[in-house]
Design a protein around this motif. Sequence first.
Motif, PDB file in Angstrom:
ATOM      1  N   HIS A  59       1.054   8.683  12.769  1.00  0.00           N
ATOM      2  CA  HIS A  59       0.575   8.676  11.526  1.00  0.00           C
ATOM      3  C   HIS A  59      -0.893   9.241  11.335  1.00  0.00           C
ATOM      4  CE1 HIS A  59      -0.037   6.953   7.442  1.00  0.00           C
ATOM      5  NE2 HIS A  59      -1.401   6.821   7.896  1.00  0.00           N
ATOM      6  N   ALA A  60      -1.731   9.247  12.305  1.00  0.00           N
ATOM      7  CA  ALA A  60      -3.268   9.734  12.465  1.00  0.00           C
ATOM      8  C   ALA A  60      -2.886  11.277  12.470  1.00  0.00           C
ATOM      9  CB  ALA A  60      -3.845   9.092  13.224  1.00  0.00           C
ATOM     10  N   ALA A  61      -2.013  11.669  13.331  1.00  0.00           N
ATOM     11  CA  ALA A  61      -2.082  13.060  13.662  1.00  0.00           C
ATOM     12  C   ALA A  61      -1.261  13.708  12.454  1.00  0.00           C
ATOM     13  CB  ALA A  61      -1.196  13.326  14.916  1.00  0.00           C
ATOM     14  N   GLY A  62      -0.589  12.884  11.393  1.00  0.00           N
ATOM     15  CA  GLY A  62       0.194  13.582  10.527  1.00  0.00           C
ATOM     16  C   GLY A  62       1.648  13.905  10.761  1.00  0.00           C
ATOM     17  N   SER A  63       1.912  13.695  11.882  1.00  0.00           N
ATOM     18  CA  SER A  63       3.275  14.181  12.499  1.00  0.00           C
ATOM     19  C   SER A  63       4.304  13.063  12.014  1.00  0.00           C
ATOM     20  CB  SER A  63       3.263  14.323  13.884  1.00  0.00           C
ATOM     21  OG  SER A  63       2.894  12.987  14.665  1.00  0.00           O
ATOM     22  N   ALA A  93       0.756  -1.127   0.062  1.00  0.00           N
ATOM     23  CA  ALA A  93      -0.115   0.106  -0.025  1.00  0.00           C
ATOM     24  C   ALA A  93       0.898   1.213   0.019  1.00  0.00           C
ATOM     25  CB  ALA A  93      -1.078  -0.150   1.394  1.00  0.00           C
ATOM     26  N   LEU A  94       1.924   1.146   0.949  1.00  0.00           N
ATOM     27  CA  LEU A  94       2.957   2.400   0.704  1.00  0.00           C
ATOM     28  C   LEU A  94       3.519   2.345  -0.479  1.00  0.00           C
ATOM     29  CD1 LEU A  94       3.900   3.945   3.307  1.00  0.00           C
ATOM     30  CD2 LEU A  94       5.932   2.479   3.237  1.00  0.00           C
ATOM     31  N   HIS A 110      -5.770   7.638   4.839  1.00  0.00           N
ATOM     32  CA  HIS A 110      -6.615   6.888   5.388  1.00  0.00           C
ATOM     33  C   HIS A 110      -6.626   5.133   5.105  1.00  0.00           C
ATOM     34  CE1 HIS A 110     -10.873   6.177   6.567  1.00  0.00           C
ATOM     35  NE2 HIS A 110     -11.079   5.517   5.582  1.00  0.00           N
ATOM     36  N   GLU A 111      -6.327   4.877   4.019  1.00  0.00           N
ATOM     37  CA  GLU A 111      -5.968   3.569   3.691  1.00  0.00           C
ATOM     38  C   GLU A 111      -5.067   2.796   4.421  1.00  0.00           C
ATOM     39  OE1 GLU A 111      -6.587   2.623  -0.738  1.00  0.00           O
ATOM     40  OE2 GLU A 111      -6.054   4.555  -0.847  1.00  0.00           O
ATOM     41  N   ILE A 140      -5.100  -0.344   7.142  1.00  0.00           N
ATOM     42  CA  ILE A 140      -4.130  -1.528   7.273  1.00  0.00           C
ATOM     43  C   ILE A 140      -3.231  -1.517   8.480  1.00  0.00           C
ATOM     44  CG2 ILE A 140      -2.203  -2.631   5.827  1.00  0.00           C
ATOM     45  CD1 ILE A 140      -3.401  -1.173   3.537  1.00  0.00           C
ATOM     46  N   LEU A 141      -2.900  -0.380   9.030  1.00  0.00           N
ATOM     47  CA  LEU A 141      -2.104  -0.462  10.215  1.00  0.00           C
ATOM     48  C   LEU A 141      -2.931  -0.779  11.562  1.00  0.00           C
ATOM     49  CD1 LEU A 141       0.622   0.479  10.941  1.00  0.00           C
ATOM     50  CD2 LEU A 141      -0.032   2.820  11.413  1.00  0.00           C
ATOM     51  N   ALA A 142      -4.230  -0.620  11.600  1.00  0.00           N
ATOM     52  CA  ALA A 142      -5.170  -0.936  12.687  1.00  0.00           C
ATOM     53  C   ALA A 142      -5.202  -2.558  12.564  1.00  0.00           C
ATOM     54  CB  ALA A 142      -6.343  -0.099  12.403  1.00  0.00           C
TER      55      ALA A 142
END
Length: 132
Positions: free
Chosen positions: A95-99, A34-35, A42-43, A47-49
Amino acid sequence: MPFATFTEDLRLGHERIDGQHAALFEAVNQLHEALRLGSSRHELAGILAFLRTYTVEHFQTEETFMRDTDYPGVVAHTAEHDDLVRQVKELEEKHAAGSMTLSLTVMAFLKDWLEHHIREVDRRLVTHLNTR
Ligand SMILES: [Fe+2]
Ligand SMILES: [Fe+2]
């Protein structure tokens, strides 16, 4: 060629544990792919979750085997599991926070952690399980 190959030397001789390890490698490869394909944040988060959930499930399986068989190494082994789950949660949050951007460095960390843990720590557990 997949990013993480579940090679024969990683097979420990315990059907349930080996099967879960193979599935973990598949999830790592799914994330890597995916990367590589430039999937959306979002995708990747999805996958991470999945990878985190499956990892927790796998660790619970091993920890149940340890408790049920009075495995002497239970404390140290469980501590390694907890440490990885903590790190993956941290990755997820950043990752979710974009940092943080998921990178090959992160992928290599996951792959190396798994390979090392299976070869050293899980191998000792399976030896214990199979000699009972
Ligand atoms: Fe383990
Ligand atoms: Fe394991």
